[in-house]
Design an enzyme around this catalytic site. Structure first.
Site, PDB file in Angstrom:
ATOM      1  N   HIS A  82       1.125  -1.247   0.222  1.00  0.00           N
ATOM      2  CA  HIS A  82       0.319  -0.217  -0.029  1.00  0.00           C
ATOM      3  C   HIS A  82       0.264   1.446   0.060  1.00  0.00           C
ATOM      4  CE1 HIS A  82      -3.378  -2.119   1.991  1.00  0.00           C
ATOM      5  NE2 HIS A  82      -3.220  -3.592   1.031  1.00  0.00           N
ATOM      6  N   ASP A 249      -2.897  -2.799  -5.191  1.00  0.00           N
ATOM      7  CA  ASP A 249      -2.181  -3.927  -4.976  1.00  0.00           C
ATOM      8  C   ASP A 249      -1.245  -4.223  -5.615  1.00  0.00           C
ATOM      9  OD1 ASP A 249      -2.723  -4.303  -2.342  1.00  0.00           O
ATOM     10  OD2 ASP A 249      -4.061  -5.825  -2.284  1.00  0.00           O
ATOM     11  N   HIS A 272      -0.165 -10.981  -5.027  1.00  0.00           N
ATOM     12  CA  HIS A 272       1.119 -10.388  -4.759  1.00  0.00           C
ATOM     13  C   HIS A 272       1.836 -11.557  -5.010  1.00  0.00           C
ATOM     14  CE1 HIS A 272      -0.594  -7.674  -2.097  1.00  0.00           C
ATOM     15  NE2 HIS A 272      -1.259  -8.577  -1.304  1.00  0.00           N
TER      16      HIS A 272
END
Length: 311
Positions: A82, A249, A272
């Site tokens: 973030h 993200d 991720h």
């Protein structure tokens, strides 16, 4: 010349890590040209510097985590995405970050608080060219098959745009837009992306906490969804907040390159781990990218020469 940017002065924040639940102090400071983004763990007997790069990423479960040389057993900084998203959204190249624990504070669960902190410190131009990593040919990673399929792709584009599609097969999420695209050229990161919060499912809370995760999470910093609806009293900030948070993200995950991308990013049900695999595959093919700067700002993609993007 399109120049690099750093902070004008330092700024601080204090908050809880969303997973560990520990109080952490963050200090964001100006940094020299070409130094990139570097975290320093100030709580250790000997402070440890951890540069942000693809190869210092050591864990991508639940969040993006870095450690020196990418060693999982080394000192870590967790949940960096973030803050990196806010840094990318403001076009910053060089920031020194002191942190008093191993997890970046979650604050309100979005990038908006970090944007406010960075802008409150001020942004200055540096006497060095801004260096982009430009994608020259498509790169893609895929995982799973059928209903379990996930993928992420980078393609050549004179600018930076991202598209993300979610597919959770859940009533509350299905009632919102499943696909979101965002182009950095027209600006609007702070208005259109930065306020999108992380989200989670109430059914997963007990299992996560049993594993020592989510201890700092609450409805103040997470959108909580039960089997059919959003439980937060104030509802959603955007009609498509779930998909927009995935864009947020992804912007942070792409920023572990340490320099801005010139590319089109597209993903389906990614996260991720897939994002880091995509970047490692890109860097493994030296013909798939080059590095570029712009002596003439007029040759840069539209919008990239703004000195300080405004709300």
């Amino acid at each position: 010349m399109l120049r690099q940017r750093t902070l004008k002065s330092l700024t601080r924040a204090v908050g809880l890590g969303v997973h560990g639940g520990h109080r952490v102090e963050l200090t964001l400071k100006p940094a020299p040209a070409d130094s990139g983004i570097v975290f320093t763990r100030t709580d250790l007997p000997e402070p440890v510097r951890i540069p942000v790069s693809v190869h210092t990423v050591c864990d991508t479960r639940m969040a993006t985590t870095i450690s020196p040389d990418g060693r999982p057993e080394g000192p870590k900084v967790q949940t960096i995405e973030h803050l990196l998203s806010a840094i990318a959204g403001l076009g910053l190249d060089n920031v020194a970050i002191d942190i008093s624990g191993e997890e970046v504070p979650i604050l309100d669960g979005s990038a908006a608080s970090f944007v406010y902190l960075l802008q409150s410190a001020g942004i200055v131009l540096q006497d060095a060219p801004k260096r982009f990593l430009r994608v020259r040919r498509p790169v893609e990673v895929r995982e799973g098959e059928g209903a379990a399929l996930k993928w992420a792709r980078l393609e050549p584009f004179h600018g930076y745009r991202l598209s993300f599609e979610i597919d959770f097969n859940h009533p509350a999420l299905d009632a919102t837009a499943q696909r979101v695209s965002f182009d950095f050229g027209p600006g609007g990161y702070k208005r259109d992306i930065a306020r999108a919060r992380t989200f989670g499912f109430s059914r997963d809370v007990d299992a996560m906490r049993a594993r020592g995760l989510g201890l700092g999470g609450s409805m103040d910093n997470v959108i909580v969804v039960d089997d059919s609806r959003v439980l937060n009293a104030d509802g959603l900030r955007y009609d498509d907040e779930f998909a927009k948070h995935k864009i947020l993200d992804a912007i942070g995950d792409m920023m572990v390159l340490g320099r801005p991308l010139l590319a089109s990013y597209t993903a389906f049900k990614g996260g991720h781990a897939l994002n880091n695999r995509l970047l490692r595959q890109l860097l493994a093919d030296r013909d798939a990218y080059d590095e570029v700067s712009f002596d003439d700002e007029a040759e840069a993609p539209a919008g990239f020469a703004e000195a300080v993007p405004a709300w």
